[in-house]
Design a protein around this motif. Structure first.
Motif, short mmCIF file in Angstrom:
data_model
loop_
_atom_site.label_atom_id
_atom_site.label_comp_id
_atom_site.label_asym_id
_atom_site.label_seq_id
_atom_site.Cartn_x
_atom_site.Cartn_y
_atom_site.Cartn_z
N ALA A 62 -4.08 -1.70 9.32
CA ALA A 62 -3.46 -2.86 8.70
C ALA A 62 -4.52 -3.89 8.32
CB ALA A 62 -2.43 -3.47 9.65
N TRP A 63 -5.46 -4.13 9.21
CA TRP A 63 -6.52 -5.12 8.97
C TRP A 63 -7.39 -4.71 7.79
CZ3 TRP A 63 -11.85 -4.75 11.31
CH2 TRP A 63 -12.63 -5.87 10.98
N THR A 64 -7.89 -3.49 7.80
CA THR A 64 -8.85 -3.09 6.78
C THR A 64 -8.18 -2.84 5.42
OG1 THR A 64 -8.73 -0.82 7.67
CG2 THR A 64 -10.58 -2.19 8.37
N SER A 65 -6.94 -2.33 5.41
CA SER A 65 -6.24 -2.21 4.13
C SER A 65 -5.95 -3.58 3.56
CB SER A 65 -4.96 -1.39 4.28
OG SER A 65 -4.04 -2.02 5.17
N GLY A 66 -5.72 -4.57 4.45
CA GLY A 66 -5.52 -5.94 4.00
C GLY A 66 -6.76 -6.54 3.37
N LEU A 67 -7.93 -5.99 3.70
CA LEU A 67 -9.19 -6.43 3.09
C LEU A 67 -9.49 -5.68 1.80
CD1 LEU A 67 -11.45 -6.71 6.28
CD2 LEU A 67 -10.32 -8.57 5.03
N GLY A 68 -8.61 -4.74 1.44
CA GLY A 68 -8.79 -4.01 0.18
C GLY A 68 -9.43 -2.65 0.31
N PHE A 69 -9.70 -2.21 1.52
CA PHE A 69 -10.26 -0.88 1.74
C PHE A 69 -9.16 0.18 1.67
CE2 PHE A 69 -13.27 -3.64 3.85
CZ PHE A 69 -14.51 -3.02 3.73
N ALA A 70 -9.51 1.35 1.20
CA ALA A 70 -8.69 2.52 1.50
C ALA A 70 -8.93 2.83 2.97
CB ALA A 70 -9.09 3.70 0.62
N ALA A 71 -7.93 2.58 3.80
CA ALA A 71 -8.11 2.63 5.25
C ALA A 71 -7.62 3.96 5.80
CB ALA A 71 -7.35 1.48 5.90
N ILE A 72 -8.50 4.65 6.51
CA ILE A 72 -8.21 5.98 7.03
C ILE A 72 -8.26 5.94 8.55
CG2 ILE A 72 -8.76 8.43 6.82
CD1 ILE A 72 -8.33 6.99 4.13
N VAL A 89 -5.19 18.03 13.27
CA VAL A 89 -5.52 16.61 13.29
C VAL A 89 -4.57 15.88 12.34
CG1 VAL A 89 -7.27 14.87 12.75
CG2 VAL A 89 -7.94 17.02 13.84
N ILE A 90 -3.87 14.87 12.86
CA ILE A 90 -3.01 14.04 12.03
C ILE A 90 -3.84 12.87 11.51
CG2 ILE A 90 -0.94 12.62 11.91
CD1 ILE A 90 -0.42 15.62 12.25
N THR A 91 -3.79 12.69 10.21
CA THR A 91 -4.59 11.66 9.55
C THR A 91 -3.68 10.80 8.67
OG1 THR A 91 -6.55 13.07 9.53
CG2 THR A 91 -6.52 11.25 7.96
N GLU A 92 -3.95 9.50 8.64
CA GLU A 92 -3.23 8.62 7.73
C GLU A 92 -4.20 7.92 6.80
OE1 GLU A 92 0.03 6.28 8.59
OE2 GLU A 92 0.87 7.59 10.16
N ALA A 93 -3.76 7.73 5.55
CA ALA A 93 -4.51 6.96 4.57
C ALA A 93 -3.61 5.84 4.07
CB ALA A 93 -4.94 7.85 3.41
N TRP A 94 -4.05 4.60 4.25
CA TRP A 94 -3.32 3.45 3.75
C TRP A 94 -4.06 2.95 2.52
CZ3 TRP A 94 -1.02 -0.08 8.14
CH2 TRP A 94 -0.24 0.71 9.01
N LEU A 95 -3.45 3.14 1.36
CA LEU A 95 -4.12 2.95 0.07
C LEU A 95 -3.53 1.73 -0.62
CD1 LEU A 95 -3.90 6.75 -0.86
CD2 LEU A 95 -5.84 5.55 0.19
N PHE A 150 0.83 -1.21 0.00
CA PHE A 150 0.00 0.00 0.00
C PHE A 150 0.86 1.26 0.00
CE2 PHE A 150 0.68 -0.98 4.49
CZ PHE A 150 0.93 0.25 5.07
N CYS A 151 0.21 2.35 -0.33
CA CYS A 151 0.82 3.67 -0.23
C CYS A 151 0.36 4.29 1.09
CB CYS A 151 0.40 4.55 -1.40
SG CYS A 151 1.12 6.22 -1.36
N ARG A 152 1.31 4.61 1.94
CA ARG A 152 1.00 5.20 3.24
C ARG A 152 1.16 6.71 3.13
NH1 ARG A 152 4.44 4.35 8.90
NH2 ARG A 152 3.00 5.55 10.24
N VAL A 153 0.04 7.41 3.30
CA VAL A 153 0.02 8.86 3.19
C VAL A 153 -0.28 9.45 4.56
CG1 VAL A 153 -1.07 10.86 2.12
CG2 VAL A 153 -0.72 8.77 0.78
#
Length: 533
Positions: free
Chosen positions: A122-132, A87-93, A72-75
Motif C-alpha cells: 500500500a505504501w509503495t504503490s501510493g508512491l507510484g511504484f509497481a509494488a510487488i 509461491v503466491i505473488t501480488e502486483a499492485w499496479l 491500482f490494479c491488484r493482480v
C-alpha cells in the motif's frame, strides 16, 4: 500458463460519482489482465481494480486489512516452483505509474515469511511504484511446511527470484512498456534476501535496501537456542522478568548514557558502553522486591546474553546483544519452557524433522552440525561483491543499534568482511555499498528515538507516518536518488514519531565509518544538534 477468470472492481460502484474519475481503459486492462500474459509456471488467480481509500480485507494470518493509498490494479499470481511447492505473488499496479518514473519495488518479508507485506504494498504503490510482494512459498508465520525441502528452498532464495521475474513480467505486460528501474527493500529475512540478491544475482535490481539483514544465518538460530537455555523457563533462577530487564536498561543508561555527550536515554554508539551487570548484584539479605537487585544467576544471564556466542573449542558463532537493546520495541527474551519459535521451528522442521524436538535437547555438537551445512544457501554473508560493483547497481544497508533480535554488530562485521575481501577502504566501497547505523532503532521498527527512516517493515508500526513524513526523505527514496540521479546518501533522515505518526524529533544518521556526534549544545531532538565526525 493457466488463467483463472476471477475479476472484479473493488471499492467501485458504477452508480457513484467516483466512477466518473476512473480511467475506463485502465479498468478494462486490469479486468482483462490475464489476456496475453505469459510467464513461466505462472497462473493468474485474479485481477481486481481497487480505488484509493478502499479498506482491503486480508484473509490470511498476518494482517486483518489495509487501506489502499492509490488507485491500482491488484493482480494475484501463483508460481509453481516444483511438484510440491508454489509461491503466491501480488502486483499492485497504480494508475499513476508512467509519470512516477516507471519504477518497480519488490517488498521483502520478515521472520519465516508466509505473509505478503500488504502494508508495504500500500505504501509503495501510493508512491507510484509497481509494488510487488510474495509469501516466500508458504502460508502463515509458522515453519511447519519446511519439512518439505522444496518449501524450504523457496524460503531460502527461490521465492524472491521467481516473484521478481513474475513481477517484472506483470508490470511490463500491464503497462505495455518496459519498466525503467527496479528496487528491492526488505528487513530481517527481507534484508537477508537483499544481500543474497546483491551477492548472487547483482543484475536483478538497480538498487537494494537491506535493513537489519539476517546475513549470518543460521548462526542466529543457534544463538537463539543457546540464549533460550541461558534464560531458562519462566520462574527458573536464571530468568529475568520484564521489569528486571527494564531495570537492566536503566542501569545501562545510568552508566553509559552520557558517553555520547547528551542525556537522552539513547546510546548513540552502544559499542562504547562496557556495561557491567555486577553493579546490580544483590548483597547479603537483599532481594529484587526490596532492593531492585539481581541474583548471581540472573547477573550471569545478562553477561551471557551480552557476550559473543561461542561453540566447541571456542568457535565463534555470533555477536552478543548490545547494551541498550533489550527493552527495544517491547521485546524481551521470554522463551517460557524453551519456546523460542525461531530456533525451535528450525530445529524441528528443517534440521531434525521432529515436531516434538525441545530446545532443552540442543547442544554444541548440534551447533557444529548446523554450521557445517549449507542449508540450500541460507547464508547471505558472501564478502565478494565484485559482481554488484561491476553491474553499477547499489546496495544501501542500515541496522538499528537497539536491535535485540539481530545484533547490529553482525552488520558491522559483514561490512568489514566485504572491505577486507575486496581490499577496499570505505571510500572504495562508497560507489556501490553504503552502511548506516541507526541509533535507538529496534528490530526493523520502533525504539525510543529518531528511528523511523522510511524503510521496510516500518509503515505497519507507524501508519500515520506515510502522511506526516516527507516521502523524499525516506531511505527508499534516498536509494532512488542514488540510483537515478547519482546523489549518493551521506546521511539517512530519522524521525522520532508519536503514536499517531506525528514528528517529535529528527536526526540525520551518518554513513559508517563516520559517527553521528552531538555538538555539545542544543535540543537532542533537533537534527541541527548533531554532526558527522
Amino acid at each position: 500458463m493457466r488463467v483463472s477468470a476471477v475479476v472484479a472492481v473493488s471499492g467501485l460502484s458504477l452508480l457513484t460519482p467516483a466512477a466518473a474519475l476512473v480511467p475506463v481503459k485502465f479498468v478494462n486492462d486490469c479486468i482483462n489482465f490475464a489476456t496475453g500474459f505469459e510467464n513461466e509456471n505462472t497462473e493468474v488467480l485474479s485481477s481486481t481494480y481497487v480505488l484509493k481509500g478502499t479498506v482491503i480485507p486480508l484473509p490470511d494470518s498476518c494482517a486483518l486489512s489495509v487501506t489502499a493509498r492509490a488507485n491500482f490494479c491488484r493482480v494475484k499470481l501463483k508460481i509453481t516452483t516444483s511438484s510440491s511447492s508454489q509461491v503466491i505473488t501480488e502486483a499492485w499496479l497504480p494508475t499513476d505509474w508512467k509519470g512516477k518514473g516507471k519504477r518497480l519495488v519488490m517488498n521483502g518479508n520478515s521472520g519465516w515469511g508466509g505473509c505478503i507485506q500488504f502494508e508495504e504494498l500500500a505504501w509503495t504503490s501510493g508512491l507510484g511504484f509497481a509494488a510487488i510482494g510474495h509469501d516466500t512459498g508458504h502460508v502463515g508465520a509458522v515453519a511447519t511446511g519446511f519439512t518439505n525441502p522444496e518449501v524450504w528452498k523457496d524460503w531460502v532464495y527461490r521465492s524472491v527470484l521467481v516473484a521478481t521475474q513474475a513481477g517484472k513480467a506483470a508490470t511490463n505486460h500491464f503497462y505495455k512498456t518496459s519498466l525503467k528501474k527496479s528496487y528491492f527493500i526488505g528487513c530481517s529475512t527481507g534484508g537477508r534476501h537483499g544481500l543474497k540478491l546483491a551477492q548472487d544475482y547483482p543484475d536483478e535490481y538497480d538498487g537494494i535496501l537491506a535493513a537489519a539483514p539476517a546475513a549470518y544465518w543460521p548462526n542466529i538460530e543457534i544463538s537463539e537456542a543457546l540464549y533460550a537455555q541461558a534464560v531458562g523457563a519462566e520462574g527458573s533462577p536464571t530468568y529475568l522478568t520484564r521489569a528486571q530487564w527494564d531495570a537492566v536498561d536503566a542501569a545501562t543508561m545510568a552508566q553509559c548514557d552520557n558517553i555520547d555527550g547528551v542525556l537522552d536515554g539513547i546510546l548513540e554508539n552502544p559499542a562504547d558502553c562496557a556495561f557491567d551487570p555486577e553493579v546490580m548484584l544483590c548483597g547479603s539479605g537483599q532481594t529484587w522486591l526490596l532492593n531492585g537487585c539481581l541474583t548471581a544467576a540472573q547477573v550471569q544471564t545478562v553477561k551471557t546474553l551480552y557476550s559473543p556466542v561461542t561453540g566447541n573449542n571456542g568457535r565463534y558463532i555470533y555477536p552478543g546483544i548490545v547494551p541498550g537493546a533489550m527493552p527495544s520495541q517491547g521485546m524481551i527474551l521470554k522463551y517460557g519452557p524453551y519456546a523460542g519459535f525461531g530456533a525451535r521451528d528450525f530445529l524441528r522442521y528443517v534440521v531434525f524433522n521432529n515436531a516434538s524436538y525441545d530446545l532443552a535437547q540442543f547442544n554444541l555438537d548440534t551447533a557444529d552440525l548446523i554450521l557445517d551445512n549449507e542449508w540450500f544457501g541460507a547464508y547471505s554473508n558472501k564478502s565478494d561483491l565484485s559482481g554488484l560493483q561491476a553491474s553499477g547497481n547499489k546496495l544501501l544497508m542500515y541496522h538499528g543499534l537497539a536491535d535485540v533480535a539481530i545484533p547490529p554488530t553482525a552488520s558491522y562485521e559483514y561490512y568489514d568482511s566485504v572491505a577486507s575481501n575486496m581490499s577496499l577502504t570505505s571510500s572504495g566501497l562508497d560507489p556501490f555499498f553504503r552502511f548506516f547505523p541507526i541509533s535507538s532503532l529496534g528490530h526493523c521498527a520502533q525504539g525510543k528515538g529518531a528511528g523511523y527512516v522510511g524503510g521496510p517493515s516500518q509503515v505497519q508500526f507507524y501508519p500515520g507516518a506515510a502522511n506526516s513524513v516527507p516521502a523524499g526523505n525516506s531511505a527508499l527514496m534516498s536509494l532512488v536518488k542514488w540510483v537515478e540521479k547519482n546523489q549518493a546518501p551521506k546521511t539517512l533522515r530519522g524521525y522520532k514519531l508519536g503514536p499517531l505518526g506525528e514528528t517529535l524529533g529528527q536526526k540525520d544518521h551518518c554513513k559508517h565509518p563516520l559517527k553521528t556526534t552531538y555538538k555539545g549544545h542544543g535540543n537532542p531532538n533537533n537534527r541541527g544538534s548533531w554532526k558527522c565526525t
